[in-house]
Structures are given as C-alpha cells and as structure tokens.
Design an enzyme around this catalytic site. Structure first.
Site, PDB file in Angstrom:
ATOM      1  CB  ILE A 129      -0.914   0.043   1.242  1.00 34.69           C
ATOM      2  CG1 ILE A 129      -1.802  -1.200   1.313  1.00 34.69           C
ATOM      3  CG2 ILE A 129      -1.759   1.313   1.250  1.00 34.69           C
ATOM      4  CD1 ILE A 129      -2.630  -1.279   2.588  1.00 34.69           C
ATOM      5  CG  ASP A 130       3.085   2.698  -2.893  1.00 39.97           C
ATOM      6  OD1 ASP A 130       3.791   2.196  -1.999  1.00 39.97           O
ATOM      7  OD2 ASP A 130       3.242   2.457  -4.106  1.00 39.97           O
ATOM      8  CB  CYS A 131      -1.246   5.735   1.782  1.00 40.62           C
ATOM      9  SG  CYS A 131      -0.282   5.471   3.269  1.00 40.62           S
TER      10      CYS A 131
END
Length: 251
Positions: A129-131
C-alpha cells in the site's frame, strides 16, 4: 516475544539501485548485486526489492535480474514490480524468491491475491500500500508508483487485502519517503492495530532512534528502510550499512 524485523528496501530502476524522495527524483546509488553482497555480510533479516518502473510502464518483471539477485542473496527476498498475473508470480518463485509484493495489480483485480495465495500460500504474498496524506488530513491509496489516486482509505484497503489472502501488508508513506524525519506513527498504528496480519512500515527512517520509537509506539511487526541503510552523513554520501538489531531495545 518474537523479535521484530528490520528490513532494507531497495528500489530498482534500469537495472540499477536508486533512492527517491517522496517517490520522485530517483538518485542512482549503486549496483544491486554489490549491495546484496554487502547485506549478506551484515546478515540482514530479509530484503525487499521493488522495481519502481515496471507497473507504471506496464512492463513485466525483469526475470534475468531477479534470477541474478536470488542467486546472490543469502536472506529471504520479497520482490515487487510488474507482477500482474499468477504466471508472473509463479515464474518469480521458480527463480528462488520467497515472497511477491502486489500493489497496482491488486487494485485492478483483487482476485489475483487469492489466486496466488491459494497456489503458493498466504505467507508468499505481501499486499503493498502506497499512501499519501491529503489536503484535509486524511490518507489516500495511490497506485502506479504514487502517480494515481485511487480514492480509497489505507485502512479499508488493508482490510480488503487481508480478506483476499495476503500474509503481510507493506505500508509505504509517500510523504515520508526519503525525508528521514521519522515515521507517521499514527498512520502505522491505525493499520497495524486493525488487521490480523503482520504490517511492515516504510517511509521516514532517519536514525536508529526512529526505528525504536516506531516499535515502542505501535504494534507494527517490522520496519523497512532505504535511505537509512544507503546514505551516510548530512551530505548523503552512499555508504551501505545495517544496524546490529540485537542492540535495538525492542521485542
């Protein structure tokens, strides 16, 4: 108590290692094979290797380079980048890689996670997950190396990945990437305390104290870092290092 892991995260671009700042300005930092030989000597826990161009450019994984890396590595490897099908994952496992990290492809087709987990086991699949934090303070999930806002909350997506069958979650803060000013502890704890699989936090490590602080303030299972293990000093000279994890005063 199980000792929490400390994992170097290496970024690949055009067969070389690079380091980014907030997913931009990739700086060449060396040859991946040389870096892996150094990490072998330092007996690191495991290694995360991410091709930052493959998904964005719709490329398949570079199997030749992956085979070279796996042949040199003495520690478990997690590889991510360009994995879009079960066949891609199967090929990578056949080269000696222990885990695959799925990011953009899962956002396009979540069933890919289940298909890989069903065939190779959940322990072999990491949901990545890139956030990034938005203007109003909330976080949103991004795909394609941080270029496309998917309008989903990291917690909602982490729980969806868990339900789909991942064995771990790799949580990467775009805002903290390469900045070396500490982790987003609140973000990490929000995810780690609301899923039942291990979470690896990445983005922000500037010192050993940052690692200890994260472990003390959150229930995260592992930490990954790039700049901390690649750069040295205020001028960010390239010098690969790794801490004596037995001296980290955390469980």
């Amino acid at each position: 108590m199980v000792r929490r892991r400390v994992i170097p995260c290496l970024l690949l671009k055009d067969r070389g290692l690079v380091k980014t700042v907030k997913f931009k300005e990739p700086k060449y930092v060396g040859d991946p094979i040389n870096a892996i030989r150094i990490f072998n000597e330092k007996e690191v826990d495991e290694l995360i290797l991410l091709d930052i161009d493959a998904s964005r450019l719709n490329q398949e994984p570079n199997y030749e380079l992956i085979a070279e890396v796996a042949g040199e590595c003495f520690m478990p490897i997690c590889y991510g980048g360009g994995i879009k099908t079960l066949e891609h994952a199967e090929k990578i496992f056949s080269l000696g890689v222990e885990k695959v990290s799925i990011n953009t492809a899962a956002l396009m087709d979540l069933s890919l996670i289940r298909r890989i987990a069903d065939k190779f086991g959940s322990q072999s699949v990491v949901g990545s997950i890139d956030c990034r934090k938005g203007f109003w303070g909330g976080h949103s999930v991004f795909s394609e190396n941080g270029t496309r806002d998917m309008k989903r909350s990291p917690l909602e997506w982490a729980q969806a990945l868990e339900e789909a069958g991942v064995g771990e979650i790799f949580l990467n803060s775009i805002d903290r990437d390469g900045v070396q000013k500490g982790f987003d502890n609140a973000l990490v704890e929000n995810i780690a305390s609301n899923v039942h699989v291990p979470v690896i936090a990445c983005g922000g490590a500037g010192s050993i104290a940052d690692l200890i602080d994260l472990f003390e303030r959150t229930c995260v299972s592992a930490v990954a870092a790039g700049s901390l293990f690649v750069f040295h000093g205020k001028h960010r000279a390239v010098l690969i290092s790794y801490p004596d994890v037995n001296k980290l005063d955390v469980g």
